[in-house]
Design an enzyme around this catalytic site. Structure first.
Site, mmCIF file in Angstrom:
data_model
loop_
_atom_site.group_PDB
_atom_site.id
_atom_site.type_symbol
_atom_site.label_atom_id
_atom_site.label_comp_id
_atom_site.label_asym_id
_atom_site.label_seq_id
_atom_site.Cartn_x
_atom_site.Cartn_y
_atom_site.Cartn_z
ATOM 1 N N GLY A 1 0.836 -1.194 0.000
ATOM 2 C CA GLY A 1 0.000 0.000 0.000
ATOM 3 C C GLY A 1 0.870 1.242 0.000
ATOM 4 O O GLY A 1 2.032 1.192 0.430
ATOM 5 N N GLN B 1 2.808 10.028 1.437
ATOM 6 C CA GLN B 1 4.160 9.483 1.593
ATOM 7 C C GLN B 1 5.117 9.912 0.486
ATOM 8 O O GLN B 1 6.326 9.785 0.634
ATOM 9 C CB GLN B 1 4.109 7.949 1.654
ATOM 10 C CG GLN B 1 3.471 7.441 2.924
ATOM 11 C CD GLN B 1 3.245 5.948 2.837
ATOM 12 O OE1 GLN B 1 2.242 5.495 2.303
ATOM 13 N NE2 GLN B 1 4.189 5.176 3.342
ATOM 14 N N CYS C 1 5.595 -0.161 7.217
ATOM 15 C CA CYS C 1 5.243 1.018 6.423
ATOM 16 C C CYS C 1 6.463 1.423 5.622
ATOM 17 O O CYS C 1 7.574 1.430 6.162
ATOM 18 C CB CYS C 1 4.822 2.144 7.364
ATOM 19 S SG CYS C 1 4.395 3.677 6.521
ATOM 20 N N LEU C 2 6.266 1.767 4.358
ATOM 21 C CA LEU C 2 7.408 2.181 3.528
ATOM 22 C C LEU C 2 8.041 3.469 4.056
ATOM 23 O O LEU C 2 9.191 3.758 3.739
ATOM 24 C CB LEU C 2 6.973 2.351 2.067
ATOM 25 C CG LEU C 2 6.537 1.049 1.372
ATOM 26 C CD1 LEU C 2 6.004 1.346 -0.031
ATOM 27 C CD2 LEU C 2 7.687 0.049 1.311
ATOM 28 N N HIS D 1 -4.728 1.575 7.189
ATOM 29 C CA HIS D 1 -3.371 2.113 7.364
ATOM 30 C C HIS D 1 -3.106 3.256 6.369
ATOM 31 O O HIS D 1 -2.640 4.331 6.758
ATOM 32 C CB HIS D 1 -2.372 0.959 7.175
ATOM 33 C CG HIS D 1 -0.932 1.359 7.180
ATOM 34 N ND1 HIS D 1 -0.007 0.807 8.047
ATOM 35 C CD2 HIS D 1 -0.225 2.232 6.409
ATOM 36 C CE1 HIS D 1 1.183 1.340 7.809
ATOM 37 N NE2 HIS D 1 1.089 2.199 6.821
ATOM 38 N N GLU D 2 -3.432 3.018 5.098
ATOM 39 C CA GLU D 2 -3.171 4.041 4.071
ATOM 40 C C GLU D 2 -4.074 5.252 4.256
ATOM 41 O O GLU D 2 -3.654 6.398 4.080
ATOM 42 C CB GLU D 2 -3.337 3.466 2.667
ATOM 43 C CG GLU D 2 -2.413 2.295 2.325
ATOM 44 C CD GLU D 2 -0.970 2.547 2.639
ATOM 45 O OE1 GLU D 2 -0.514 3.712 2.582
ATOM 46 O OE2 GLU D 2 -0.265 1.576 2.979
ATOM 47 N N HIS E 1 -2.751 7.716 6.680
ATOM 48 C CA HIS E 1 -1.690 8.606 6.177
ATOM 49 C C HIS E 1 -2.256 9.939 5.691
ATOM 50 O O HIS E 1 -1.621 10.980 5.831
ATOM 51 C CB HIS E 1 -0.947 7.950 5.005
ATOM 52 C CG HIS E 1 0.138 6.996 5.414
ATOM 53 N ND1 HIS E 1 1.229 7.384 6.159
ATOM 54 C CD2 HIS E 1 0.318 5.680 5.144
ATOM 55 C CE1 HIS E 1 2.026 6.335 6.342
ATOM 56 N NE2 HIS E 1 1.502 5.279 5.743
HETATM 57 NI NI NI Z 1 2.369 3.405 5.693
#
Ligand code: NI
Length: 171
Positions: A46, A51, A91-92, A133-134, A137
């Site tokens: 995701g 991000q 998470c990236l 989660h996304e 953000h």
């Molecule tokens: Ni994330």
């Protein structure tokens, strides 16, 4: 298409509250395509526009094993959330850290698709976690916010050190 650089926690830009998208036009479709390409390359399941430092309400996810079920959500709204599950998340933007987070088990999300049309999706399990989660953000929220202050501080200081090393050219 283009690979976009991903911001790393504790970059303050990750705390930005994203703006709704007025129209799903060519630049928004390009953003979706770039987010998907960046997510697959990372690799991740995701990614949110936040991000990559684009503060529009756009997220992409693909939790399929074959990595061939991309979902794009523009202006996602979680209309219903039931039950709970605990799952290890990463998470990236928080590379190298995985922690268990408690979230709703089953959700219904409404959004616009890449074609600009409204749709609804029922999701459970990993896909439901990934969407929540996304979606977080876009409000400047990270999975580390669900952890204890101590754990969060430890992750923050480690990533700050790595960030300093990176900017000294030790990539
Ligand atoms: Ni994330």
């Amino acid at each position: 298409m283009a690979l976009l650089p991903i911001l790393h926690y504790p970059d303050p830009r990750l705390r930005t509250h994203a703006e709704p998208v007025a129209t799903v036009d060519a630049p928004v479709r390009q953003l979706i395509d770039d987010l998907l390409e960046t997510m697959y390359a990372a690799p991740g399941i995701g990614l949110s526009a936040t991000q990559v430092n684009v503060h529009k309400r756009v997220i992409v996810v693909d939790t399929s094993e074959q990595r061939n079920e991309p979902h794009a959500f523009v202006n996602p709204v979680i209309e219903r959330a039931d039950g709970f599950q605990e799952r290890e998340e990463g998470c990236l933007s928080v590379p190298g850290f995985f922690e268990t987070v408690k979230r709703a088990d089953h959700i219904r999300v409404a959004a616009l698709g890449r074609d600009g049309r409204p749709f609804e999706l029922e999701a459970e399990g990993l896909l439901a976690v990934c969407i929540q989660h996304e979606r977080d953000h876009l409000d400047g929220k990270l999975f580390v916010d669900y952890l204890s202050r101590l754990k969060r501080q430890r992750i923050k200081s480690k990533l700050k050190k790595q960030g300093a090393a990176r900017s000294n050219g030790q990539r």
